[in-house]
Design an enzyme around this catalytic site. Structure first.
Site, PDB file in Angstrom:
ATOM      1  N   SER A 141       0.835  -1.184   0.000  1.00 57.28           N
ATOM      2  CA  SER A 141       0.000   0.000   0.000  1.00 57.28           C
ATOM      3  C   SER A 141       0.880   1.248   0.000  1.00 57.28           C
ATOM      4  CB  SER A 141      -0.969  -0.038   1.178  1.00 57.28           C
ATOM      5  OG  SER A 141      -1.990   0.910   1.024  1.00 57.28           O
ATOM      6  N   GLU A 148      -9.443  -5.627  -4.122  1.00 57.01           N
ATOM      7  CA  GLU A 148      -8.888  -4.425  -3.502  1.00 57.01           C
ATOM      8  C   GLU A 148      -9.972  -3.393  -3.189  1.00 57.01           C
ATOM      9  OE1 GLU A 148      -5.804  -3.832  -2.630  1.00 57.01           O
ATOM     10  OE2 GLU A 148      -4.537  -5.224  -3.760  1.00 57.01           O
ATOM     11  N   HIS A 161      -7.816  -5.434   0.305  1.00 53.93           N
ATOM     12  CA  HIS A 161      -6.519  -4.811   0.554  1.00 53.93           C
ATOM     13  C   HIS A 161      -5.931  -5.353   1.850  1.00 53.93           C
ATOM     14  CE1 HIS A 161      -3.880  -1.457  -0.517  1.00 53.93           C
ATOM     15  NE2 HIS A 161      -3.907  -0.990   0.717  1.00 53.93           N
TER      16      HIS A 161
END
Length: 561
Positions: free
Chosen positions: A229, A341, A464
């Site tokens: 990330s 995601e 995520h």
């Protein structure tokens, strides 16, 4: 693209988890404690006997950024000493934020501005000259929070895998400044030439490793920078930094759930902050901010989002232009994303996407605003068809309590922020570079369909951050617990060993496990990913949502990348 998240348990509980993680609980400090002789002086570390490892915590790579050094680039640590200094206690983490957002990687971390340190874990009895490859982990946290002390990034399990594989590595995790401490933007900041401090923190830590890691038995020519990330995006920025000149600081990179390409924009909150703390009338408001008491400044910047931006020095142009011009470090790569995601709460709003107008508004407000033509094209490419929506593979189920067209929005945001950039860069790299790029799609949902700090409200699926516990092969019962099922532990061991193999050998295939698919080097003429799933990893053709992902590549300039 960065993400933001929060731990979601009480601070005391996580603090105890952090202090009682195996790497800490097993720590023994005695007369035979390990030592290392750096450029500045000698450090004494810890023996982690249950792992047969050694650790050095809280090593400063910069002068503490206190007082007049606040909101300035990091200054290399310049003290020297005789004897040995203690390196057995982690430093404070850099200031980070939770509320008003429901996410934040600051929970449980002891924080202060005196935080520019790094932690090192190595196999026991490693000596200078052993020249072990180095894993340099840059934590994520949406550029809002994070720290080397987060127990989810306990590197001892990965290092143990490397030892069992007879491919030993050394792990390094630095702290860096987030939020306004590290990424404040304004005309005043630009005039002072102190933009993107967070990235300079990371870079100075890399330079410290280059100068000192031999003292710990590492090889400065065999460093792999890695992150997820915001951390993965940081690694991407280091690829394009200074026109692509990495000065030999790393030979490879791993970018997880991030990319060099995706929606980014500058965040200009400077006037709000200076007004709040009373510096708006000062002749030099930036100098004034350096005099504001820590807690007053901390409270004034809480709630604002800050990200890296084009500062004219570290980042001189949009990454899409750097890539097009070939002004990017030419190194070996692993790059990948998680299937779903877009279900992360910071990517896709919950409960507000119920019709075409809602989706159009969502798209129109991406980046710094998109044109009616682009909005129309996106709505055409992403129709109101839940079968095509995210989480993918969930059929006609709409999860309507989250918004009748929630899945449509989640497909859009996940593709823009993560998937499209991953594919575009994989194609570009494979066509121009002599070094390999290996790409993956992680496809294993959390065991309990909850990913704390990302989303715990259905739908979650392979959201995520889902891969992190597998990369670190971390069995600890922290907020990112892998779960009770052996099949998940087997997957974690496979993923982590693949990462170790890449760090050590520049290929992920020397993991030493049987009956696993051969992960192919990405080739634009025959694009393939590995898909990681418990019990059934396989190789797939990288052509999913081909038209949709290709479209984003035609408008990188419009989405500010």
């Amino acid at each position: 693209m960065s993400g933001h998240w929060s731990i979601g348990v009480c601070a005391l509980a996580l603090l105890l988890l952090s202090s009682l993680s195996p790497a800490s609980a097993a720590a023994v400090h005695h007369q035979n404690a390990p030592s290392a002789h750096t450029v500045n002086g000698t450090y004494t570390g810890l023996s982690l006997e249950s792992f047969n490892q050694e650790a050095f915590y809280g090593i400063p790579f910069a002068i503490p950024p206190l007082g007049d050094l606040r909101l300035r680039y990091p200054v290399p640590y310049n003290q020297s000493w005789r004897g040995s200094r203690n390196a057995t206690v982690r430093s404070d983490s850099c200031p980070g934020f939770d509320k008003p957002f429901a996410q934040g990687f600051a929970d449980g971390l002891t924080m202060s501005e005196n935080c520019l340190t790094l932690d090192i874990v190595r196999p026991a009895n490693v000596k200078p000259g052993d020249n072990l490859p180095v894993f340099f982990w840059i934590y994520g946290g949406g550029f809002k929070a994070g720290g080397s002390a987060d127990p989810r990034y306990n590197t001892s399990f990965m290092v143990r895998n490397s030892m069992e594989m007879k491919k030993p590595i050394i792990a390094v995790v630095p702290n860096y400044r987030t939020g306004a401490f590290g990424l404040l933007a304004s005309k005043e900041v630009a005039a002072a030439g102190v933009g993107n401090i967070a990235l300079f923190d990371q870079r100075l830590a890399m330079e410290w490793v280059s100068e000192n890691i031999r003292a710990f038995g590492g090889d400065p020519t065999k460093v792999t920078i890695a992150g997820e990330s915001a951390g993965g995006s940081s690694a991407g920025y280091h690829l394009v930094a200074f026109g692509g000149k990495n000065n030999g600081l790393f030979r490879s990179a791993i970018l997880e759930s991030s990319s060099l390409l995706g929606a980014t924009s500058e965040s200009w909150w400077y006037d709000n902050i200076t007004t709040t703390v009373g510096c708006n009338t000062a002749a030099d408001s930036l100098a004034c901010l350096r005099t504001v008491p820590y807690l007053k400044f901390f409270n004034a910047i809480n709630g604002f989002q800050f990200k890296p931006y084009i500062d004219g020095r570290f980042v001189t142009q949009p990454p899409s232009i750097s890539i097009a011009k070939g002004q990017i470090a030419d190194v070996a790569l692993i790059m990948g994303s998680n299937t779903d995601e877009g279900t992360a709460e910071f990517f896709t709003p919950r409960g507000t996407l119920n019709n075409d107008s809602d989706i159009a508004s969502l798209v129109a407000h991406l980046a710094n605003g998109l044109s009616d033509e682009i909005v129309s094209n996106v709505l055409r490419l992403y129709p109101d068809d839940p079968i095509q929506g995210c989480p993918f593979g969930t059929g006609p189920e709409r999860f309507a309590d989250q918004g009748v067209q929630y899945k449509r929005g989640a497909a859009i945001t996940g593709d823009l922020n993560i998937h499209a950039g991953r594919r575009a860069y994989a194609v570009s790299h494979s066509q121009r570079s002599k070094h390999p790029i290996y790409t993956y799609r992680f496809d294993q949902a959390p065991w309990d369909m909850k990913e704390v700090d990302v989303t715990t409200t259905a739908p979650v699926f392979v959201t995520h951050y889902s891969e992190i516990v597998h990369v670190f092969d971390n069995p600890d019962k922290n907020v990112n617990w892998i779960g009770p099922y052996p099949i998940l532990s087997e997957l974690a061991n496979y993923v982590s060993r693949s990462w170790v193999s890449f760090i050590h050998d520049q290929t992920p295939n020397n993991h030493g496990l049987q009956n696993k698919p051969v992960w192919p080097r990405y080739d634009a003429s025959k694009p393939q990913n590995i898909v990681f799933r418990a019990g059934a990893s396989w190789i797939e053709k990288d052509d999913w949502r081909k038209e949709q992902l290709a479209y984003w590549s035609t408008i990188w300039s419009e989405v500010m990348t």
